[in-house]
Design a protein around this motif. Structure first.
Motif, PDB file in Angstrom:
ATOM      1  N   VAL A 306       0.845  -1.198   0.000  1.00  0.00           N
ATOM      2  CA  VAL A 306       0.000   0.000   0.000  1.00  0.00           C
ATOM      3  C   VAL A 306       0.879   1.247   0.000  1.00  0.00           C
ATOM      4  N   GLN A 307       1.945   1.197   0.793  1.00  0.00           N
ATOM      5  CA  GLN A 307       2.854   2.347   0.866  1.00  0.00           C
ATOM      6  C   GLN A 307       3.504   2.618  -0.479  1.00  0.00           C
ATOM      7  N   TYR A 308       3.909   1.577  -1.174  1.00  0.00           N
ATOM      8  CA  TYR A 308       4.558   1.747  -2.472  1.00  0.00           C
ATOM      9  C   TYR A 308       3.574   2.248  -3.536  1.00  0.00           C
ATOM     10  N   VAL A 309       2.324   1.813  -3.447  1.00  0.00           N
ATOM     11  CA  VAL A 309       1.300   2.322  -4.375  1.00  0.00           C
ATOM     12  C   VAL A 309       1.069   3.818  -4.141  1.00  0.00           C
ATOM     13  N   LEU A 310       0.966   4.213  -2.880  1.00  0.00           N
ATOM     14  CA  LEU A 310       0.799   5.629  -2.556  1.00  0.00           C
ATOM     15  C   LEU A 310       1.986   6.446  -3.051  1.00  0.00           C
ATOM     16  N   ASN A 311       3.170   5.883  -2.943  1.00  0.00           N
ATOM     17  CA  ASN A 311       4.382   6.563  -3.386  1.00  0.00           C
ATOM     18  C   ASN A 311       4.315   6.891  -4.877  1.00  0.00           C
ATOM     19  N   VAL A 312       3.805   5.950  -5.669  1.00  0.00           N
ATOM     20  CA  VAL A 312       3.652   6.174  -7.103  1.00  0.00           C
ATOM     21  C   VAL A 312       2.541   7.187  -7.376  1.00  0.00           C
ATOM     22  N   ALA A 313       1.393   7.003  -6.737  1.00  0.00           N
ATOM     23  CA  ALA A 313       0.226   7.838  -7.021  1.00  0.00           C
ATOM     24  C   ALA A 313       0.456   9.302  -6.647  1.00  0.00           C
ATOM     25  N   MET A 314       1.105   9.543  -5.510  1.00  0.00           N
ATOM     26  CA  MET A 314       1.255  10.909  -5.022  1.00  0.00           C
ATOM     27  C   MET A 314       2.372  11.679  -5.723  1.00  0.00           C
ATOM     28  N   THR A 315       3.144  11.003  -6.567  1.00  0.00           N
ATOM     29  CA  THR A 315       4.139  11.720  -7.367  1.00  0.00           C
ATOM     30  C   THR A 315       3.479  12.393  -8.571  1.00  0.00           C
ATOM     31  N   ILE A 316       2.307  11.918  -8.974  1.00  0.00           N
ATOM     32  CA  ILE A 316       1.635  12.457 -10.161  1.00  0.00           C
ATOM     33  C   ILE A 316       1.314  13.944 -10.020  1.00  0.00           C
ATOM     34  N   CYS A 379       0.472   7.186   9.765  1.00  0.00           N
ATOM     35  CA  CYS A 379       1.471   8.258   9.764  1.00  0.00           C
ATOM     36  C   CYS A 379       2.616   7.941   8.812  1.00  0.00           C
ATOM     37  N   SER A 380       2.986   6.668   8.723  1.00  0.00           N
ATOM     38  CA  SER A 380       4.025   6.255   7.784  1.00  0.00           C
ATOM     39  C   SER A 380       3.564   6.493   6.351  1.00  0.00           C
ATOM     40  N   TYR A 381       2.309   6.153   6.073  1.00  0.00           N
ATOM     41  CA  TYR A 381       1.751   6.400   4.741  1.00  0.00           C
ATOM     42  C   TYR A 381       1.764   7.898   4.414  1.00  0.00           C
ATOM     43  N   LEU A 382       1.348   8.726   5.367  1.00  0.00           N
ATOM     44  CA  LEU A 382       1.291  10.163   5.142  1.00  0.00           C
ATOM     45  C   LEU A 382       2.689  10.751   4.953  1.00  0.00           C
ATOM     46  N   PHE A 383       3.662  10.205   5.658  1.00  0.00           N
ATOM     47  CA  PHE A 383       5.042  10.642   5.464  1.00  0.00           C
ATOM     48  C   PHE A 383       5.492  10.391   4.027  1.00  0.00           C
ATOM     49  N   VAL A 384       5.239   9.184   3.537  1.00  0.00           N
ATOM     50  CA  VAL A 384       5.648   8.837   2.180  1.00  0.00           C
ATOM     51  C   VAL A 384       4.909   9.697   1.154  1.00  0.00           C
ATOM     52  N   CYS A 385       3.616   9.944   1.380  1.00  0.00           N
ATOM     53  CA  CYS A 385       2.855  10.818   0.475  1.00  0.00           C
ATOM     54  C   CYS A 385       3.453  12.222   0.438  1.00  0.00           C
ATOM     55  N   SER A 386       3.849  12.729   1.603  1.00  0.00           N
ATOM     56  CA  SER A 386       4.437  14.069   1.674  1.00  0.00           C
ATOM     57  C   SER A 386       5.755  14.121   0.902  1.00  0.00           C
ATOM     58  N   PHE A 387       6.561  13.081   1.015  1.00  0.00           N
ATOM     59  CA  PHE A 387       7.820  13.035   0.270  1.00  0.00           C
ATOM     60  C   PHE A 387       7.568  12.932  -1.226  1.00  0.00           C
ATOM     61  N   ALA A 388       6.629  12.088  -1.613  1.00  0.00           N
ATOM     62  CA  ALA A 388       6.392  11.813  -3.028  1.00  0.00           C
ATOM     63  C   ALA A 388       5.947  13.046  -3.796  1.00  0.00           C
ATOM     64  N   VAL A 389       5.196  13.925  -3.159  1.00  0.00           N
ATOM     65  CA  VAL A 389       4.658  15.082  -3.876  1.00  0.00           C
ATOM     66  C   VAL A 389       5.556  16.312  -3.748  1.00  0.00           C
ATOM     67  N   THR A 390       6.620  16.239  -2.937  1.00  0.00           N
ATOM     68  CA  THR A 390       7.464  17.414  -2.714  1.00  0.00           C
ATOM     69  C   THR A 390       8.946  17.116  -2.918  1.00  0.00           C
ATOM     70  N   MET A 391       9.608  16.689  -1.874  1.00  0.00           N
ATOM     71  CA  MET A 391      11.055  16.494  -1.905  1.00  0.00           C
ATOM     72  C   MET A 391      11.493  15.482  -2.961  1.00  0.00           C
ATOM     73  N   GLY A 392      10.718  14.419  -3.157  1.00  0.00           N
ATOM     74  CA  GLY A 392      11.111  13.374  -4.091  1.00  0.00           C
ATOM     75  C   GLY A 392      11.428  13.897  -5.479  1.00  0.00           C
ATOM     76  N   PRO A 393      10.458  14.488  -6.184  1.00  0.00           N
ATOM     77  CA  PRO A 393      10.749  14.986  -7.535  1.00  0.00           C
ATOM     78  C   PRO A 393      11.636  16.227  -7.563  1.00  0.00           C
ATOM     79  N   VAL A 394      11.473  17.135  -6.598  1.00  0.00           N
ATOM     80  CA  VAL A 394      12.233  18.383  -6.633  1.00  0.00           C
ATOM     81  C   VAL A 394      13.718  18.130  -6.376  1.00  0.00           C
ATOM     82  N   SER A 395      14.051  17.124  -5.593  1.00  0.00           N
ATOM     83  CA  SER A 395      15.457  16.850  -5.296  1.00  0.00           C
ATOM     84  C   SER A 395      16.236  16.457  -6.541  1.00  0.00           C
TER      85      SER A 395
END
Length: 516
Positions: A306-316, A379-395
């Motif tokens: 579930v965490q990995y799916v959220l990671n993909v979805a929230m990068t969009i 909270c772990s899911y929300l952390f990953v979502c926050s990274f995926a939509v912000t720091m992940g792509p911008v870094s």
């Protein structure tokens, strides 16, 4: 000179910019190739139930190789070109996969991961450089952000392959997924043969006609007289001429006034990306959920997926809007949110957890409190979502657009090497940390995020929507600690003399307006 790529493919900047992202997918494949086997009976039995320090060393061997690969790009990208560097990374990855899938002991597994890491390091540096130099500024952030999305897809796909193979008895349960990783590398190396080289690199090699034709294919539908093509061609040529007369290409250029500040920003952003704690949630998510009290290997694997799916979805959303929202707002919001979620995870585990035994290991775990377990997982899911939509792509996007061409390959590779250096240290650090200081580990990473938030606010100027040449004007404004004062209009060029936007089609008009 005849072109060595397919004009039909090269005519679409989205295809050109996204295909190279398969190189980023190699990184993702490697992350979940280990995370899904950490609690596998077959894996642990075959490799002698590695203790936390040994397991940390196995995982850390990949970022160690990536560190060397990223540094190698400082020479490779300038000497053989951006395109050839990406092709080379796919070939090296094949060797690493073969060694991993045939591993007879821990030493052979570590050797395979080191070699695979070398490939990932080369690709993770060369791909953003290639993308930033071959795409128009109106969509550059979107396409470079695809690097992070491809990493996330690699994580997700490899994880489900591992999950399916977990039903196989014996060592085939981990050897088959490690072998399947060769397929994307083959596609990458062969496919890149049909794509163009960076026009900026060609221009720097006095191959101006090739560079002009590639710009025409990508941004002018084959018309070398198109206003956007002529504008970009003139900008690149002027920048190349300027840089040739202001110093040789050497590592000393990275320490010159006006450059050293940008090198520091690129390196620190990649450092903060690792110190955010994302790899705790990627490499060691099995341990995180196990400590949260999620029992049963299958239940743990499903929760991980579930965490990995959220990671993909929230990068969009980041891919679609990173150029509109800007780099600074995403980084500031992302680091603040990630710090908040990690403090909640640490607080919940500290309040409701205790030392206990799981198998042969002694770990800090939450037991008998279903509400606390669910809260930690959320909270772990929300952390990953926050990274995926912000720091992940911008870094990945931000460092690729900071530097002038004479130092771009060296500077971006140095920034990426910083990512891998900290990735290596943290991959080795996390298992012993979870075994000894337990929930306090989350407070450490949460604090790093809050410090990063302050650093971004004061020191990171906005670069969204500018050409790589216009970025120069941004860093001529203000000093190191006044980034918040720099307007988003700084560096914009006046295109009033260029063909009016209403005479162009919608895509071309949008590109010119972004440059205006």
């Amino acid at each position: 000179m005849a072109k060595r790529y397919s004009p039909s493919i090269a005519a679409n900047p989205y295809i050109v910019g996204t295909f190279a992202c398969i190189g980023g997918g190699l990184f993702g494949l490697d992350i979940s190739s280990m995370s899904a086997v950490l609690n596998s009976p077959a894996y642990n039995e075959y490799f002698g139930y590695p203790p936390s320090t040994t397991q940390g060393g196995i995982v850390a061997s990949m970022p160690a190789g990536s560190f060397a690969g990223a540094l190698a790009v400082t020479c490779l990208a300038d000497r053989i070109g951006r395109k050839s560097s990406i092709i080379l990374s796919g070939c090296i990855w094949l060797i690493g996969c073969i060694l991993q899938s045939a591993s007879q002991n821990v030493a052979m597994l570590v050797a395979g991961r080191l070699i695979a890491g070398l490939a990932v390091g080369i690709a993770s540096s060369a791909v953003p450089i290639y993308q930033s130099e071959i795409t128009p500024p109106a969509i550059r952030g979107r396409l470079v952000s695809m690097q992070q999305w491809s990493i996330n897809w690699g994580i997700l796909l490899q994880y489900f392959v591992e999950f399916g193979c977990s039903y196989i008895n014996g060592d085939a349960s981990f050897r088959i997924p490690w072998g399947i990783q060769m397929i994307p590398a083959i596609i990458l190396s062969l496919g890149m043969l049909f794509f163009p080289e960076s026009p900026r690199w060609l221009m720097d090699r006095d191959r101006e006609q090739e560079a002009l034709q590639i710009l025409a294919d990508l941004h002018g539908r084959g018309d070398s007289n198109h206003p956007l093509v002529q504008l970009e061609y003139a900008e690149i040529k002027e920048q190349v001429t300027f840089e040739r007369t202001h110093g040789a290409k050497s590592y000393l250029d990275l320490f010159k006034p006006g450059i050293v500040r940008r090198v520091g920003l690129g390196m620190s952003l990649q450092m903060w990306s690792q110190l955010s704690g994302i790899n705790v949630m990627m490499y060691y998510i099995v341990y995180v959920f196990e400590g949260a009290g999620l029992t049963g290997r299958r239940a743990n694997l499903i929760a991980d997926s579930v965490q990995y799916v959220l990671n993909v979805a929230m990068t969009i959303p980041a891919i679609l809007y990173v150029d509109r929202w800007g780099r600074r707002p995403l980084l500031i919001a992302g680091t603040a949110l990630m710090g908040f979620w990690l403090f909640l995870v640490g607080g919940l585990q500290g309040r409701f957890g205790h030392w206990g035994d799981v198998g042969t290991d002694k770990i800090w775990l939450v037991a008998g409190n279903d509400h606390a377990t669910k809260a930690i997982i959320v909270c772990s899911y929300l952390f990953v979502c926050s990274f995926a939509v912000t720091m992940g792509p911008v870094s990945w996007t931000y460092p690729a657009e900071l530097f002038p061409m004479r130092v771009r390959a060296k500077a971006v590779s140095l920034a990426t090497a910083t990512n891998w250096a900290f990735g290596f240290a943290l991959a080795w650090f996390v298992p012993p940390a979870l075994s000894n200081i337990a929930y306090k580990t989350y407070f450490i990473f949460g604090t790093f995020n809050f410090v990063a938030c302050v650093h971004v606010f004061f020191c990171f100027p906005e670069t969204a929507g500018r050409t790589l040449e216009e970025v120069e004007a941004i860093f001529a404004q203000g000093n190191t600690f006044t980034a918040w004062r720099i307007s988003r209009d700084v560096g914009r060029q006046d295109l009033s003399q260029v063909q009016p936007a209403h005479d162009l089609d919608e895509h071309d008009a949008g590109s010119l307006e972004e440059k205006a």
